[in-house]
Design an enzyme around this catalytic site. Structure first.
Site: not given
Ligand code: PBG
Length: 332
Positions: A321, A212, A241, A282, A256, A202, A225
């Protein structure tokens, strides 16, 4: 790649593209409804659904609407839903303790989906960000996300979701060692049939922005992050990982975001040959929606092409989505 390219087939490549029937006959990869996982946002208020401005067509759903959508997903052939809770600010804290409340929103939503769509797999996110007053995925000590204290919290959250009937728990926090710790805790609690989907590779991505917004979970005070999610410049590190998460007991792994990371997806599937998912996040969704709404691209055709691309690159399934909508296009 084992097949050498010589001898080249002589003659015309175009013969195999002559008709729709021939193209269907020789197509290597396909997209089916049961390759799609629908992420859904749920809120804990008694009010109506709350549309998410940066994700047209998506809302923070009431539990009642969640049931309706779960049934619709099932009718369209989607077999898994990934749940994300929008938690009231008053329930947020620095240690995110609401995340393991057995009467909290996620346990309630799990029951609602199972009642409305029996057999639907429910995937829950294991991370503290929706519950964190700092908008971080774990517990911050002296300004730094603390690996072990975070894992202690994630274990409680995962056990809580498993008890509530989650089929798959999906740690998305990127702490080191959390998969093994969660597996051990679930097994010790008799939840040995709960699967773990590791958000293994990720990245610290700007494509999460609309998500968010949806959960009001952005890191507070200009934080980010980057000390736990991966650097977008790294590829080999993703394989490490994934190897570690599999060794610790992950049943499925995920890459991701999606489209900018198809090389990673390909490498992970080629290397490990384990159930591998991709997440069309997203920001990707928002781009298709915006360009489609402006008439700049054909939304339906480009979305189908993008999702097929994930399958070709090695994804066994894709979180999108668009999942329900696409499943309806495919079966309609
Ligand atoms: C948080 C989480 C995130 C997403 C899924 N789980 C956001 C982040 O890590 O800040 C993002 C999914 C998306 O953008 O569609 N644990």
């Amino acid at each position: 790649m084992d097949a050498p390219f010589a001898p080249y087939p002589a003659g015309r490549m175009r013969r195999l593209r002559r008709s729709a029937g021939l193209r269907d006959l020789v197509r290597e990869h396909r997209l089916d409804p049961d390759d799609l996982i629908q992420p859904l946002f749920v809120h804990d208020g008694s009010g109506p659904d709350e549309p998410i401005a940066s994700m047209p067509g998506q809302s923070r759903l009431s539990v009642r609407s969640l049931e309706v959508l779960a049934a619709r997903a099932q009718a369209a052939g989607v077999c898994a839903i990934a749940l994300f809770p929008k938690v009231d600010d008053r329930l947020k804290s620095e240690d995110g303790r609401e995340s393991w409340n057995p009467d909290g929103l996620v346990p309630q939503a799990i029951h609602a989906i199972h009642a409305a769509a029996p057999g639907m797999a429910v995937i829950t996110d294991i991370a503290l960000d929706p519950y964190s007053s700092l908008g971080q995925d774990g517990i911050v000590v002296d300004g730094q996300l603390h690996n072990e204290r975070t894992i202690d919290a994630l274990i409680q959250q995962a056990a809580c979701h498993a008890r509530a009937g989650a089929d798959i728990v999906a740690p998305s926090d990127m702490m080191d060692g959390r998969i093994g710790a969660i597996r051990g805790a679930l097994d010790a609690a008799g939840q040995d049939s709960t699967l773990i989907l590791a958000y293994a590779a990720k990245y610290a991505s700007s494509f999460y922005g609309p998500f968010r917004d949806a959960l009001d979970s952005a890191p507070r005070g200009g934080g980010d992050k980057k000390t736990y999610q991966m650097d977008p410049g790294n590829g080999d590190e993703a394989l490490i990982e994934v190897a570690r998460d599999l060794a610790e007991g992950a049943d499925l792994v995920m890459v991701k975001p999606g489209m900018p990371y198809l090389d990673i997806l390909w490498r992970v599937k080629q290397q490990f040959k384990r159930p591998t998912l991709a997440y069309q996040v997203s920001g990707e969704y928002a781009m298709f929606k915006a360009a489609g709404a402006n008439g700049w691209i054909d939304e339906r055709a480009t979305v189908l092409e993008a999702l097929l691309g994930f399958r070709r690159a090695g994804a066994d399934a894709v979180l999108s989505y668009y999942a329900i909508e696409v499943a309806e296009w495919l079966s309609g």
